[in-house]
Design an enzyme around this catalytic site. Structure first.
Site, short mmCIF file in Angstrom:
data_model
loop_
_atom_site.label_atom_id
_atom_site.label_comp_id
_atom_site.label_asym_id
_atom_site.label_seq_id
_atom_site.Cartn_x
_atom_site.Cartn_y
_atom_site.Cartn_z
N HIS A 147 26.88 39.46 30.18
CA HIS A 147 25.49 39.88 29.96
C HIS A 147 24.46 38.92 30.53
CE1 HIS A 147 27.79 42.24 27.04
NE2 HIS A 147 26.90 43.15 27.31
N LYS A 296 27.97 45.42 39.47
CA LYS A 296 28.69 46.37 38.63
C LYS A 296 27.72 47.45 38.15
CE LYS A 296 31.19 46.97 34.35
NZ LYS A 296 31.22 46.61 32.95
N1 MSP Z 1 34.43 50.32 23.59
C1 MSP Z 1 35.02 49.41 24.49
C2 MSP Z 1 36.47 49.76 24.72
C3 MSP Z 1 37.32 49.80 23.49
S1 MSP Z 1 38.93 50.32 23.85
C4 MSP Z 1 39.76 50.02 22.49
C5 MSP Z 1 34.28 49.45 25.80
N2 MSP Z 1 33.57 50.54 26.07
S2 MSP Z 1 32.70 50.79 27.39
O1 MSP Z 1 31.96 52.01 27.16
O2 MSP Z 1 31.94 49.64 27.72
O3 MSP Z 1 33.71 51.13 28.49
C6 MSP Z 1 34.22 50.13 29.33
C7 MSP Z 1 35.12 50.81 30.33
O4 MSP Z 1 34.40 51.79 31.10
C8 MSP Z 1 35.68 49.86 31.36
O5 MSP Z 1 36.79 49.16 30.89
C9 MSP Z 1 36.03 50.83 32.45
O6 MSP Z 1 37.17 51.52 32.09
C10 MSP Z 1 34.84 51.78 32.43
N3 MSP Z 1 33.75 51.28 33.27
C11 MSP Z 1 32.47 51.04 32.88
N4 MSP Z 1 31.77 50.62 33.97
C12 MSP Z 1 32.56 50.60 35.05
C13 MSP Z 1 32.36 50.35 36.41
N5 MSP Z 1 31.20 50.00 36.91
N6 MSP Z 1 33.42 50.50 37.23
C14 MSP Z 1 34.64 50.91 36.78
N7 MSP Z 1 34.85 51.16 35.50
C15 MSP Z 1 33.86 50.95 34.60
O7 MSP Z 1 34.40 48.49 26.57
#
Ligand code: MSP
Length: 640
Positions: A147, A296
């Site tokens: 962050h 990202k």
């Molecule tokens: N809530 C947690 C996960 C808990 S699992 C027990 C979380 N959520 S999240 O909404 O932030 O989702 C993260 C996931 O979204 C990443 O691990 C990935 O799978 C996907 N992505 C989010 N942004 C991304 C990109 N810019 N590129 C690729 N995947 C991305 O973390």
């Protein structure tokens, strides 16, 4: 029936609307799940939403909603998106589900009873974005690496999980199971992290700080740390501890995650499972980021790409193809619309689309659209290794798909497409058609080409399920038969001579980069989420809404209200209106503006102020744009 297959996505936080990054992970899981169904494996595909924790409370507050109403709203956005992207999940879990909550309580109690949880004072640096404490060592220039904010020092009593006790076991497990965490680079990352002593994990949050969570079964003054709660979704969704699904599928669990959440999945989760006496998952597959301009994609940066917008411009299967073909699983990729258009035009419209229409057009021209019969005597001379090329393609495709090397699997299919195009050039069916004596040869050439298309239609199924079906229908294949079944694909000469084929269509229209590319190159993140159009209303319904021209004569902030401004608007009479627009406007900028006011809206009290009317504005997330007029209008004028 072979070994079952259980695949999961992360459960997504409901503080963010779904974007391309979420769509990618979920499409990967869908592709892998569909691939396993090609092998007739019993599959179970889980996705869902992560709904507890501080982030969600803050996001709900921002929208003036209670956490419960807010999580229902955003969770349903995710749930509604997946069918639009042809995601065929089996179960959608929400961490606010009662079954999930009771499974979490069960596991917590189990770990507590086994003595792996203790109570202690803690002083540490807390990142509210990540909802976790950071050690000095993990910070970059004193800031949270994700962050880029300075974590806040926090001191409180909490419950801790003795992760350190399992450190050596985890190292041995990872080393003893080379395909536990892949690609290799992520396994190495976890092992390198495990070289340092593992700190125990703070697994509670005092209710005086955070109420929105699952209460600890052994202390009602605390809620469970959101990651501890969330990770358990993977077993609660299967009905852990006694569910039949758990018994059938758990041993084959494969988690797909982005690299941002490697640590909770590669370290906390296996240790939690071990401590709870649950066998550890089988595979963790970690992918990289979709970046836009090298950053990202994320809401906070404001560069999100909206999947439904891409679907509506380019078509769903083309979009799915691009994601799978462009990114090497495990590495980062840059999202660019030019690359997307390029792939559609060259791989889909040119290579596959042309082959499809060329072959079907010839089948119609030379055989009136009827699958020709095959004369075995002439077959050999015109075979030209096509069958073995097809079989090699299938075997290599299987190997690549198994490894999550989706881009390579697609390349293999495209090599085969190239071979079929070459086969046409070598056999020159138009020449064969000129002589009656080469009719037999022409039959076998067209038959072989149709067989080639059948193989392709099956192999593209996991990535492009709709186009696979369209191709299948044009090859006269039985709609009920699983045309993508790998065993059927491996049987050459499956098409039935005599079958009537529909006329060719354009499988993938070419995109004119100048005309059709309508996404702005700098994606306007704030206005990127386009909700579905509401049900139709009549003109009479619309007339019920009394819209008037109003002039803003005063605007001021409201103490303690982050989003609200108090406005005085003259619509022929003076109205006080409280509007949630302060994140986009300074009060001074509004004075003098002519705006659209809903004059007959029932008055409501906001922050103790009676708001009598409403301003029209385009609203997306926290950004908004107030509707105004392009020339001066008399205040109070009705708008129709
Ligand atoms: N809530 C947690 C996960 C808990 S699992 C027990 C979380 N959520 S999240 O909404 O932030 O989702 C993260 C996931 O979204 C990443 O691990 C990935 O799978 C996907 N992505 C989010 N942004 C991304 C990109 N810019 N590129 C690729 N995947 C991305 O973390």
């Amino acid at each position: 029936m072979s070994q079952p297959f259980y695949i999961t996505t992360p459960i997504y936080y409901v503080n963010d609307r779904p974007h391309l990054g979420h769509a990618y992970t979920t499409i990967v899981a869908d592709v892998a799940s569909r691939f396993h169904s090609m092998r007739q494996v019993d599959t179970f595909f889980l996705t869902g939403t992560d709904e507890h924790g501080d982030k969600v409370v803050r996001a709900a507050k921002n929208e003036n909603l209670t956490p419960r109403v807010y999580v229902n709203k955003i969770s349903s956005l995710f749930k509604a998106l997946w069918p639009e992207l042809k995601i065929k999940y089996d179960y959608f879990i929400r961490t606010t589900d009662v079954n999930h909550i009771s499974a979490v309580e069960h596991v917590m109690k189990k770990i507590y009873d086994s003595g792996d949880i203790y109570f202690s004072e803690y002083k540490g640096l807390y990142c509210f974005g990540c909802e976790r404490f950071y050690t000095e060592r993990e910070l970059v220039d004193g800031k949270c690496p994700d962050h880029e904010t300075t974590p806040e020092p926090i001191e409180e009593s909490n419950y801790f999980f003795k992760m350190s006790r399992y450190q050596n076991w985890l190292i041995d497990h990872i080393k003893g199971h080379p395909d536990f965490i892949t690609p290799e680079r992520y396994k190495n990352e976890v092992l390198s992290f495990l070289k340092e002593p593992l700190e125990d994990l703070c697994i509670s949050r005092p209710k005086k700080r955070l109420k929105w969570g699952i209460t600890l079964p052994f202390d009602k003054d605390y809620v469970i740390y959101v990651w501890f709660d969330a990770l358990l979704n993977y077993v609660s969704a299967l009905g852990y501890p006694d569910g039949e699904l758990f018994k059938t599928f758990w041993s084959s669990a494969l988690h797909v995650v982005g690299k941002d959440i490697l640590k909770p999945h590669g370290i906390y989760w296996p240790i939690m499972l071990r401590a709870a006496g649950i066998p550890v998952y089988k595979h963790l597959k970690v992918h990289g980021y979709w970046n836009v301009d090298q950053s990202k994609m994320s809401k906070s940066i404001g560069n999100v790409v909206e999947p439904l917008q891409l679907k509506s411009i380019y078509g769903l299967d083309a979009f799915r193809y691009f994601l799978m073909r462009e990114m090497t699983f495990g590495l980062d990729s840059n999202f660019g619309e030019d690359a997307l258009v390029q792939r559609i035009n060259s791989d889909l419209a040119n290579d596959l689309g042309n082959l499809f229409s060329r072959v079907l057009t010839m089948a119609h021209k030379y055989f009136s659209g009827i699958v020709p019969k095959v004369d075995m005597k002439v077959e050999n001379e015109l075979h030209l290794g096509l069958e073995s090329a097809a079989m090699t393609t299938i075997v290599e495709f299987e190997k690549d798909m198994e490894m999550f090397a989706f881009h390579k699997a697609l390349m293999k299919i495209w090599d085969f497409i190239g071979q079929l195009n070459k086969y046409i050039d070598i056999t020159a069916p138009w020449e064969l058609a000129k002589k009656k004596s080469s009719r037999r040869q022409l039959e076998i050439v067209i038959y072989n080409l149709l067989e080639g298309l059948r193989i392709i239609s099956g192999l593209i199924y996991p990535v492009m399920p709709d186009k696979a079906k369209t191709m299948q229908a044009h090859l006269g294949l039985d709609a009920n038969g699983p045309f993508y079944n790998l065993d059927t694909l491996k049987t050459w000469k499956t098409l039935k001579p005599g079958t009537t084929l529909p006329k060719s269509i354009t499988l993938f229209p070419r995109i004119d980069p100048k005309k059709d590319k309508v996404l702005p190159s700098e994606i306007d993140a704030s206005l990127s989420m386009v909700p579905a159009i509401k049900p139709e209303i009549t003109i009479d319904d619309l007339r019920e809404v009394d819209l008037r021209v109003g002039t803003v004569i005063r605007a001021e902030t409201i103490p303690r209200a982050k989003k609200l401004l108090k406005l005085e608007v003259d619509i022929g009479e003076k109205r006080t209106i409280v509007a949630g627009i302060s994140e986009s406007y300074n009060p001074d900028d509004l004075v003098g503006k002519q705006v659209v006011v809903v004059a007959n809206l029932k008055a409501a009290k906001l922050m103790g102020i009676r708001s009598n009317g409403m301003l029209l504005a385009a609203v997306a997330d926290t950004e908004c744009a107030v509707a105004t007029f392009d020339k001066k209008v008399k205040k109070g004028t009705p708008i129709g």
